[in-house]
Write a protein that holds these residues in place. Structure first.
Motif, PDB file in Angstrom:
ATOM      1  N   PRO A  94       0.791  -1.243   0.000  1.00 54.11           N
ATOM      2  CA  PRO A  94       0.000   0.000   0.000  1.00 54.11           C
ATOM      3  C   PRO A  94       0.822   1.291   0.000  1.00 54.11           C
ATOM      4  CG  PRO A  94      -1.020  -1.620   1.418  1.00 54.11           C
ATOM      5  CD  PRO A  94       0.273  -2.223   0.968  1.00 54.11           C
ATOM      6  N   LEU A  95       1.966   1.309   0.695  1.00 54.49           N
ATOM      7  CA  LEU A  95       2.761   2.545   0.704  1.00 54.49           C
ATOM      8  C   LEU A  95       3.304   2.852  -0.692  1.00 54.49           C
ATOM      9  CD1 LEU A  95       3.955   4.909   2.254  1.00 54.49           C
ATOM     10  CD2 LEU A  95       5.928   3.469   2.835  1.00 54.49           C
ATOM     11  N   ALA A  96       3.739   1.800  -1.401  1.00 56.60           N
ATOM     12  CA  ALA A  96       4.241   2.002  -2.768  1.00 56.60           C
ATOM     13  C   ALA A  96       3.101   2.474  -3.668  1.00 56.60           C
ATOM     14  CB  ALA A  96       4.840   0.704  -3.294  1.00 56.60           C
ATOM     15  N   VAL A  97       1.908   1.897  -3.473  1.00 54.74           N
ATOM     16  CA  VAL A  97       0.725   2.319  -4.251  1.00 54.74           C
ATOM     17  C   VAL A  97       0.476   3.808  -4.007  1.00 54.74           C
ATOM     18  CG1 VAL A  97      -1.796   2.066  -4.437  1.00 54.74           C
ATOM     19  CG2 VAL A  97      -0.340   0.032  -4.271  1.00 54.74           C
ATOM     20  N   ALA A  98       0.499   4.202  -2.732  1.00 57.38           N
ATOM     21  CA  ALA A  98       0.219   5.601  -2.383  1.00 57.38           C
ATOM     22  C   ALA A  98       1.262   6.522  -3.004  1.00 57.38           C
ATOM     23  CB  ALA A  98       0.179   5.759  -0.861  1.00 57.38           C
ATOM     24  N   ALA A 119      -8.674  -3.378  -0.834  1.00 60.71           N
ATOM     25  CA  ALA A 119      -8.551  -4.344  -1.920  1.00 60.71           C
ATOM     26  C   ALA A 119      -8.903  -5.706  -1.335  1.00 60.71           C
ATOM     27  CB  ALA A 119      -7.127  -4.326  -2.457  1.00 60.71           C
ATOM     28  N   ILE A 120      -9.743  -6.473  -2.049  1.00 61.40           N
ATOM     29  CA  ILE A 120     -10.224  -7.721  -1.447  1.00 61.40           C
ATOM     30  C   ILE A 120      -9.173  -8.829  -1.453  1.00 61.40           C
ATOM     31  CG2 ILE A 120     -12.685  -7.256  -1.844  1.00 61.40           C
ATOM     32  CD1 ILE A 120     -12.499  -9.381  -4.144  1.00 61.40           C
ATOM     33  N   ASP A 121      -7.992  -8.560  -2.048  1.00 60.17           N
ATOM     34  CA  ASP A 121      -6.952  -9.598  -1.972  1.00 60.17           C
ATOM     35  C   ASP A 121      -6.093  -9.435  -0.721  1.00 60.17           C
ATOM     36  OD1 ASP A 121      -5.768  -7.290  -2.934  1.00 60.17           O
ATOM     37  OD2 ASP A 121      -4.827  -8.226  -4.674  1.00 60.17           O
ATOM     38  N   ASP A 122      -5.566  -8.221  -0.491  1.00 57.70           N
ATOM     39  CA  ASP A 122      -4.723  -8.074   0.706  1.00 57.70           C
ATOM     40  C   ASP A 122      -5.516  -7.559   1.908  1.00 57.70           C
ATOM     41  OD1 ASP A 122      -5.037  -5.362   0.185  1.00 57.70           O
ATOM     42  OD2 ASP A 122      -3.026  -5.084  -0.598  1.00 57.70           O
ATOM     43  N   ASP A 123      -6.768  -7.078   1.665  1.00 57.28           N
ATOM     44  CA  ASP A 123      -7.593  -6.539   2.754  1.00 57.28           C
ATOM     45  C   ASP A 123      -6.851  -5.505   3.594  1.00 57.28           C
ATOM     46  OD1 ASP A 123     -10.032  -7.674   2.297  1.00 57.28           O
ATOM     47  OD2 ASP A 123      -9.722  -9.389   3.614  1.00 57.28           O
ATOM     48  N   ALA A 124      -5.922  -4.787   2.968  1.00 55.22           N
ATOM     49  CA  ALA A 124      -5.091  -3.867   3.751  1.00 55.22           C
ATOM     50  C   ALA A 124      -5.889  -2.633   4.197  1.00 55.22           C
ATOM     51  CB  ALA A 124      -3.866  -3.449   2.941  1.00 55.22           C
ATOM     52  N   GLY A 125      -6.651  -2.048   3.296  1.00 54.43           N
ATOM     53  CA  GLY A 125      -7.397  -0.829   3.649  1.00 54.43           C
ATOM     54  C   GLY A 125      -6.451   0.293   4.060  1.00 54.43           C
ATOM     55  N   GLN A 126      -5.368   0.488   3.319  1.00 60.83           N
ATOM     56  CA  GLN A 126      -4.354   1.462   3.736  1.00 60.83           C
ATOM     57  C   GLN A 126      -4.017   2.505   2.667  1.00 60.83           C
ATOM     58  OE1 GLN A 126      -0.940  -0.921   4.732  1.00 60.83           O
ATOM     59  NE2 GLN A 126      -1.936  -1.853   6.489  1.00 60.83           N
ATOM     60  N   ALA A 127      -4.145   2.134   1.386  1.00 59.45           N
ATOM     61  CA  ALA A 127      -3.596   2.992   0.327  1.00 59.45           C
ATOM     62  C   ALA A 127      -4.218   4.399   0.351  1.00 59.45           C
ATOM     63  CB  ALA A 127      -3.788   2.336  -1.039  1.00 59.45           C
ATOM     64  N   GLY A 128      -5.540   4.493   0.517  1.00 58.53           N
ATOM     65  CA  GLY A 128      -6.207   5.802   0.510  1.00 58.53           C
ATOM     66  C   GLY A 128      -5.721   6.688   1.644  1.00 58.53           C
ATOM     67  N   GLN A 129      -5.643   6.103   2.831  1.00 58.30           N
ATOM     68  CA  GLN A 129      -5.212   6.878   4.000  1.00 58.30           C
ATOM     69  C   GLN A 129      -3.776   7.361   3.835  1.00 58.30           C
ATOM     70  OE1 GLN A 129      -6.894   4.077   3.864  1.00 58.30           O
ATOM     71  NE2 GLN A 129      -8.147   3.681   5.666  1.00 58.30           N
ATOM     72  N   MET A 130      -2.907   6.463   3.321  1.00 58.86           N
ATOM     73  CA  MET A 130      -1.499   6.842   3.140  1.00 58.86           C
ATOM     74  C   MET A 130      -1.375   7.933   2.080  1.00 58.86           C
ATOM     75  SD  MET A 130       0.357   3.168   3.277  1.00 58.86           S
ATOM     76  CE  MET A 130       0.820   2.406   4.829  1.00 58.86           C
ATOM     77  N   LEU A 131      -2.171   7.797   1.017  1.00 58.70           N
ATOM     78  CA  LEU A 131      -2.125   8.790  -0.065  1.00 58.70           C
ATOM     79  C   LEU A 131      -2.532  10.169   0.458  1.00 58.70           C
ATOM     80  CD1 LEU A 131      -1.846   9.522  -3.068  1.00 58.70           C
ATOM     81  CD2 LEU A 131      -4.236   8.848  -3.359  1.00 58.70           C
ATOM     82  N   ALA A 132      -3.629  10.224   1.229  1.00 55.40           N
ATOM     83  CA  ALA A 132      -4.092  11.518   1.760  1.00 55.40           C
ATOM     84  C   ALA A 132      -3.004  12.132   2.646  1.00 55.40           C
ATOM     85  CB  ALA A 132      -5.386  11.326   2.548  1.00 55.40           C
ATOM     86  N   ALA A 133      -2.335  11.271   3.433  1.00 57.00           N
ATOM     87  CA  ALA A 133      -1.282  11.788   4.318  1.00 57.00           C
ATOM     88  C   ALA A 133      -0.102  12.322   3.501  1.00 57.00           C
ATOM     89  CB  ALA A 133      -0.824  10.689   5.271  1.00 57.00           C
ATOM     90  N   LEU A 134       0.292  11.565   2.458  1.00 56.39           N
ATOM     91  CA  LEU A 134       1.434  12.018   1.642  1.00 56.39           C
ATOM     92  C   LEU A 134       1.127  13.335   0.922  1.00 56.39           C
ATOM     93  CD1 LEU A 134       2.613   8.675  -0.060  1.00 56.39           C
ATOM     94  CD2 LEU A 134       3.728   9.893   1.808  1.00 56.39           C
ATOM     95  N   LEU A 135      -0.134  13.485   0.502  1.00 56.31           N
ATOM     96  CA  LEU A 135      -0.527  14.693  -0.236  1.00 56.31           C
ATOM     97  C   LEU A 135      -0.896  15.836   0.702  1.00 56.31           C
ATOM     98  CD1 LEU A 135      -2.924  12.996  -2.834  1.00 56.31           C
ATOM     99  CD2 LEU A 135      -0.792  14.157  -3.418  1.00 56.31           C
ATOM    100  N   ASN A 136      -1.116  15.495   1.976  1.00 62.04           N
ATOM    101  CA  ASN A 136      -1.652  16.458   2.948  1.00 62.04           C
ATOM    102  C   ASN A 136      -3.020  16.992   2.490  1.00 62.04           C
ATOM    103  OD1 ASN A 136      -1.599  17.773   5.359  1.00 62.04           O
ATOM    104  ND2 ASN A 136      -0.474  19.557   4.586  1.00 62.04           N
TER     105      ASN A 136
END
Ligand code: AMP
Length: 248
Positions: A94-98, A119-136
């Motif tokens: 997810p961090l790389a995705v973000a 994502a229903i494969d890794d069930d991480a639920g992280q990429a959106g949150q990380m992206l918002a944080a990186l973009l502020n």
């Protein structure tokens, strides 16, 4: 308003997940793949905003191998205007995705970024949150409704015991829940037309992003098989069994 939607290619939600022979990952060889269901809700939300004249361009982006073209064609058949493939054969966490999405956003400058809640494969639920944080950027996760009013996005999300409604200024990052909408059915002629549309490919190296994994997947295991059921001959026996059951 320009909207960017992130769509992931995952094992089709109807397929029973199997684990590969050495227990290191979910088996994907010869398995039916498709668009992540929550990402389909995100695409549908973008299309509805465009149909309400609140958006003028929708771009779908997928990160992965050339096989990801199929989910981008699905998004094109649903009605998005453009499709981008950030091509890599590396496994992306997810961090790389973000970080990759952030680089695409720097080029495209969308006003709204929609992702699935997980994502229903890794069930991480992280990429959106990380992206918002990186973009502020402001973020609202697990959106079950969204509405644009006077340049503010009103997002309702489910929380314990009810719902909460947030007002966000744009640009913002939203992650979609299944309750957000019913994605439109993709008709065959639209799929055929989508086959002719161009998908812009961006080699991952062009984005200059460090996509090195930060964690190692050690093993993947199937859940323990269910124990066989027990037949009882009376309600009294059932009660007794329940009372005797561990922890009761
Ligand atoms: P995750 O944090 O892995 O559960 O993913 C959350 C959301 O991030 C997904 O629903 C997608 O919208 C987006 N996403 C994750 N991986 C990818 C990918 N490889 N390509 C495009 N979008 C992705």
């Amino acid at each position: 308003m320009k909207i960017l939607v992130a769509v992931k290619r995952v094992v089709d939600y109807n397929v029973k997940i199997r684990i590969n022979a050495d227990g290191t990952d979910v088996a994907t060889n010869g398995v039916k793949m498709g668009i992540n269901p929550f990402d389909e809700n995100a695409v549908e939300a973008a299309l509805q905003l465009k149909e309400q004249d609140q958006a003028n361009e929708i771009i779908a982006v997928s990160l992965g191998s050339s096989a990801n073209q199929d989910v981008l064609r699905h998004a094109l058949a649903m009605g998005v205007d453009r499709a981008l493939l950030v091509e890599t054969n590396s496994k992306l966490q997810p961090l790389a995705v973000a970080k990759l999405l952030k680089a695409v956003i720097a080029q495209e400058q969308p006003d709204l970024i929609l992702l699935g809640k997980q994502a229903i494969d890794d069930d991480a639920g992280q990429a959106g949150q990380m992206l918002a944080a990186l973009l502020n950027y402001p973020q609202a996760t697990f959106a079950s409704s969204l509405q644009l009013e006077n340049n503010e996005l009103l997002v309702t999300r489910e929380v314990d015991g009810g719902t909460e409604t947030l007002a966000l200024s744009l640009p913002a990052v939203i992650t979609a829940d299944l309750r957000l909408n019913d994605p439109r059915f993709v008709k065959l002629p639209n799929l055929m037309m989508a086959r002719k549309k161009t998908i812009t490919t961006i080699p991952v190296a062009d984005l200059g992003v460090d996509i090195e994994s930060r964690l190692k997947l050690l093993k993947v295991a199937e859940p323990a098989p269910r124990k066989a059921g027990v037949m009882v001959s009376s309600v009294d026996e059932l009660f007794q069994k329940l009372l005797d059951h561990e922890g009761v």
